[in-house]
Scaffold this active site. Structure first.
Site, PDB file in Angstrom:
ATOM      1  N   CYS A  74       0.843  -1.202   0.000  1.00 38.86           N
ATOM      2  CA  CYS A  74       0.000   0.000   0.000  1.00 38.86           C
ATOM      3  C   CYS A  74       0.883   1.259   0.000  1.00 38.86           C
ATOM      4  O   CYS A  74       1.677   1.472   0.916  1.00 38.86           O
ATOM      5  CB  CYS A  74      -0.866  -0.025   1.260  1.00 38.86           C
ATOM      6  N   CYS A 188      -0.972   3.985  -6.535  1.00 42.71           N
ATOM      7  CA  CYS A 188      -1.936   3.385  -5.607  1.00 42.71           C
ATOM      8  C   CYS A 188      -2.251   2.002  -6.146  1.00 42.71           C
ATOM      9  O   CYS A 188      -2.552   1.851  -7.336  1.00 42.71           O
ATOM     10  CB  CYS A 188      -3.200   4.232  -5.542  1.00 42.71           C
TER      11      CYS A 188
HETATM   12  N1  DGL Z   1      -4.097   0.685  -1.638  1.00 39.00           N
HETATM   13  C1  DGL Z   1      -3.790   2.009  -1.228  1.00 39.00           C
HETATM   14  C2  DGL Z   1      -2.543   2.567  -1.884  1.00 39.00           C
HETATM   15  O1  DGL Z   1      -1.786   1.868  -2.556  1.00 39.00           O
HETATM   16  C3  DGL Z   1      -4.901   3.002  -1.315  1.00 39.00           C
HETATM   17  C4  DGL Z   1      -6.298   2.574  -1.039  1.00 39.00           C
HETATM   18  C5  DGL Z   1      -6.908   3.220   0.196  1.00 39.00           C
HETATM   19  O2  DGL Z   1      -7.212   4.429   0.166  1.00 39.00           O
HETATM   20  O3  DGL Z   1      -7.053   2.511   1.157  1.00 39.00           O
HETATM   21  O4  DGL Z   1      -2.255   3.723  -1.709  1.00 39.00           O
END
Ligand code: DGL
Length: 269
Positions: A74, A188
């Protein structure tokens, strides 16, 4: 005892599963635990402190599941928590274990691709943290970066709203077109699901830098450079999916992404 440890891959929800899948495809012999914090998704609008607390809890959970090596897939968690986790929590409580992030490896590849102007799409928290710009400054200050927060994409992707995405994406991509970026970092994990759409909307003119292409290769390289960690890893080729809320939506999205019905394990902590 030897060969008992797994690789953990952490994300706030579904997006990191695309990275975990790509890692498994490249490095199939290891054992993986994917962990999605679906109970607290989205992370992108939370404060740094809240993201830090949630990420630390997830790290503890993955360590308790036998993952000595964790990839924080993430970007938002990497931006808000990685450095503090590595320098405080990990050094203090689990000095033998490792937590790796995705931001620096992504920038390294973007720079290798030779762009002078890089665009980036990410959550609000990642964009406001300026982490990509800060790290880019250290690697190559001559490269320019234009970052755009694209907060509507995560809920649309999690909720299966892809068919409405073109209009929203057009809006997010317009400033990158105007800035004449040569590459776009998909900053993201969730946005990986719409990378082909982004490529098409950019008329195939932008080089897309996507972490499902980058992280498997970077992990392979890391394991070659760190035989002491590689030797600790078990090699039974298993892949578990854990989530803090194993609801029907998540189950459906996982099944679709994996192309088969997948067992989910409730992560309680
Ligand atoms: N999966 C997260 C990222 O790579 C973003 C998703 C979220 O806002 O939880 O930044």
């Amino acid at each position: 005892m030897k060969n008992l440890k797994k690789i953990g891959v952490f994300d706030s929800g579904l997006g990191g599963l695309m990275i975990a899948n790509a890692i498994r495809a490249k490095l199939p012999s290891y054992d993986y635990v994917y962990m999605g914090d679906t109970l607290h998704l989205p992370y992108g609008r939370r404060s740094d402190q809240a993201i830090y607390d949630l990420t630390e809890k997830a790290m503890r959970y993955l360590f308790s599941q036998g993952c000595d090596l964790i990839i924080v897939a993430c970007n938002t968690a990497s931006a808000a928590a990685l450095r503090k986790l590595q320098q405080g929590f990990l050094a203090r409580e689990f000095p033998e274990n490792r937590i790796l992030g995705v931001i620096v490896p992504t920038l390294e590849v973007a720079i290798e691709h030779g762009a002078h102007k890089i665009g980036m799409l990410a959550t609000q928290r990642t964009v406001h943290s300026n982490i990509f710009e800060t790290e880019l400054q250290k690697i190559n200050p001559a490269v320019e970066m234009k970052s755009i927060a694209a907060p509507l994409l995560v809920p649309m992707i999690e909720e299966g709203g892809e068919k409405y995405l073109d209009m929203i994406l057009e809006d997010y991509l317009q400033p990158l077109r105007e800035a004449k970026v040569e590459s776009i970092i998909i900053g993201c994990t969730h946005y990986i699901a719409v990378k082909d759409r982004i490529r098409r909307l950019m008329d195939n003119k932008a080089d897309l830098i996507s972490q499902d292409d980058i992280i498997p290769m970077k992990l392979e390289d890391y394991l070659k450079r760190h035989p002491e960690m590689e030797e600790r890893l078990s090699k039974d080729g298993t892949f578990e999916i854990h989530a803090t809320d194993t609801n029907e939506n998540f189950q459906r999205n996982v099944d679709e992404l994996m192309g088969q019905k997948s067992a989910l394990k409730q992560a309680s902590y």
